[in-house]
Design an enzyme around this catalytic site. Structure first.
Site, PDB file in Angstrom:
ATOM      1  N   CYS A 152      14.839 -32.933-101.276  1.00 49.09           N
ATOM      2  CA  CYS A 152      14.221 -31.670-101.697  1.00 49.09           C
ATOM      3  C   CYS A 152      15.170 -30.763-102.460  1.00 49.09           C
ATOM      4  O   CYS A 152      14.984 -30.544-103.656  1.00 49.09           O
ATOM      5  CB  CYS A 152      13.656 -30.938-100.475  1.00 49.09           C
ATOM      6  SG  CYS A 152      12.208 -31.745 -99.748  1.00 49.09           S
ATOM      7  N   ARG A 189      27.258 -22.641 -92.893  1.00 47.36           N
ATOM      8  CA  ARG A 189      28.288 -23.577 -92.423  1.00 47.36           C
ATOM      9  C   ARG A 189      28.841 -24.328 -93.623  1.00 47.36           C
ATOM     10  O   ARG A 189      28.141 -25.101 -94.266  1.00 47.36           O
ATOM     11  CB  ARG A 189      27.722 -24.568 -91.402  1.00 47.36           C
ATOM     12  CG  ARG A 189      28.755 -25.627 -90.986  1.00 47.36           C
ATOM     13  CD  ARG A 189      28.208 -26.600 -89.966  1.00 47.36           C
ATOM     14  NE  ARG A 189      28.117 -25.997 -88.663  1.00 47.36           N
ATOM     15  CZ  ARG A 189      27.603 -26.606 -87.604  1.00 47.36           C
ATOM     16  NH1 ARG A 189      27.114 -27.833 -87.719  1.00 47.36           N
ATOM     17  NH2 ARG A 189      27.558 -26.000 -86.431  1.00 47.36           N
ATOM     18  N   THR A 238       5.565 -30.285-103.886  1.00 45.50           N
ATOM     19  CA  THR A 238       6.345 -29.277-104.607  1.00 45.50           C
ATOM     20  C   THR A 238       6.286 -29.594-106.089  1.00 45.50           C
ATOM     21  O   THR A 238       6.742 -30.650-106.525  1.00 45.50           O
ATOM     22  CB  THR A 238       7.806 -29.281-104.123  1.00 45.50           C
ATOM     23  OG1 THR A 238       7.832 -29.069-102.706  1.00 45.50           O
ATOM     24  CG2 THR A 238       8.613 -28.194-104.810  1.00 45.50           C
TER      25      THR A 238
END
EC number: 1.1.1.22
Length: 442
Positions: free
Chosen positions: A269, A260, A125
């Site tokens: 990440c 949640r 990434t």
């Protein structure tokens, strides 16, 4: 096909093993000799369900090996770059030193291949614009060598499944039409087994492929922080955030996943990716487009502080002389990853304010005991809770969700449970004699 994977951390090791599982001849390259030795012996250096079985099976089949020598990748046609891009120590930006080092190390071994172009394939990434810069360096290696950006979308705990049965595959290909077609053909051969199962494949330019991953992570982080912001309102009004989330989740434009409420997101990440995204937007002069991510990040940090405050109230207003049992150290269940873990951060804060803190975690516990000898680590929840004034469930492992509240009550000094993941049934625990505190629930 003959494939190399440069970088054998979490992403690279899983990708290497799964490419071998798809039938390719794979060599994983890493500069860490201890990691290479562990993987070569079929021992996973991290906890990931199903990974070690795939690792061992493909080593024994002769399709997978690991090395510290870049010369061992010389015959490969496809070279995946799977190294880390951590946050720089001095700011929000991504640290690209490992990507740069991997590319520099692979370039001397690149050569034309008789079956089509040789590909360097980015999995890491990275900030948008990185691939275009790397492509120029790789093109200098000679004709018939191209860069493709192929972002990963792994969920820790489901990484094997997400590699061999992903929900989509993205290629960022060169601008030159001929190079793009040839590169796509080679990568299609790599993923032939997946494409035969009609897994969606999107072919884009470099920039779009780079943005797909950080945009996805930013959206997920925003969704988590949204429901946690709603939890703050629910606590102020007496509403129940679990019922609120269920109700809005029936709208298929919203969906129930990632709704949640709890102590927020962590791991290697989401936190660093949204921060690097903001930093890159600033460099491009469009920082206002992502200012909302600052509040996403701030909400996430507030949830950790809120959990500490809940524990302080349960302890009678002070942690001095009190024992707090923390169930969970990893940032999520089915992982031993403690990077930016909300559970570990909360435990550290409470310990720093005078409490005796004992932590337990099925996978991360042994690693924590080794890395942090200053912290008390128990074998299981009952051992951690012995004599505790407060018990905090901070990572929703099944072992913790399935605890018998009656049996656990016999171990503690004061039966007060803080459910930082809204993973328990309040009525069951209250019926067993516990004071139950959830997140955004009455």
């Amino acid at each position: 096909m003959q494939i190399s994977v440069i970088g054998c951390g979490y992403l690279g090791a899983v990708h290497a093993a799964c490419m071998a599982e798809l039938g390719h001849d794979v060599v994983g390259i890493d500069v860490d000799a201890a990691k290479v030795a562990s993987l070569s012996a079929g021992r996973a250096p991290f906890h990931e369900p199903g990974f070690e079985e795939v690792l061992v099976r493909n080593i024994e089949a002769g399709r997978l090996r690991f090395s510290t020598d870049y010369a061992d990748l010389a015959d490969a046609q496809v070279h995946f770059i799977g190294v880390g891009t951590p946050q720089v120590p001095s700011g929000y930006a991504a640290d690209l030193q490992y990507v740069d080092a991997a590319v520099d190390s692979v370039i001397p071994h690149l050569k034309a291949h008789p079956d089509g172009p040789t590909l360097v394939v980015g999995k890491s990434t990275v900030p948008v614009g990185t691939a275009a810069a790397l492509a120029k360096r790789i093109a200098a290696a000679g004709d018939g060598v191209h860069l493709v950006w192929n972002p990963e979308f792994l969920r820790e705990g489901f990484a094997v499944q997400d590699t061999i049965a992903p929900d989509r595959i993205v290629y960022g290909v060169p601008a030159d039409e001929s190079a793009a077609r040839a590169s796509q053909a080679v990568l299609d051969a790599v993923y032939a087994d997946l494409l035969e199962r009609d897994i969606p494949r999107l072919v884009t330019d470099y920039a779009t492929a780079e943005l797909v991953k950080v945009a996805a992570n930013s959206f997920l982080a925003t969704k988590i922080s949204f429901i946690n912001a709603m939890a703050e309102l629910c606590e102020a009004t007496g509403a129940d955030v679990t019922q609120l989330a269920e109700a809005i989740g029936f709208d298929d434009r919203i969906g129930k996943k990632f709704l949640r409420a709890g102590i927020g997101f962590g791991g290697g990440c989401l936190p660093k990716d949204i921060r690097a995204f903001m930093a890159r937007a600033g460099e491009l002069g469009v920082d206002q487009a992502l200012t909302f991510l600052r509040e996403v990040d701030a909400i996430n940090d507030r949830r950790r502080d809120h959990a500490v405050e809940l524990a302080r109230r349960a302890a009678g207003g002070t942690f001095l002389g009190k024992k707090v049992a923390v169930l969970g150290a990893a940032f999520k269940p089915d992982s031993d990853d403690m990077r930016n873990s909300p559970a570990l951060d909360i435990a550290n804060t409470i310990a720093g304010q005078g409490a005796e803190v004992v932590i337990t975690d099925p996978a991360a516990g042994p690693k924590l005991a080794e890395l942090r000898p200053d912290m008390s680590v128990a074998e299981d929840a009952h051992a951690a809770a012995a004599g505790a004034d407060v018990v905090m469930l901070l990572t929703e492992w099944r072992e913790f969700r399935d605890l018998d509240p009656v049996a656990l009550k016999a171990a503690v000094r004061t039966p007060w449970i803080i459910d930082g993941r809204n993973a328990l049934d309040p009525a069951t625990w209250r019926a067993a004699g516990w004071t139950y505190s959830g997140i955004g629930r009455p």
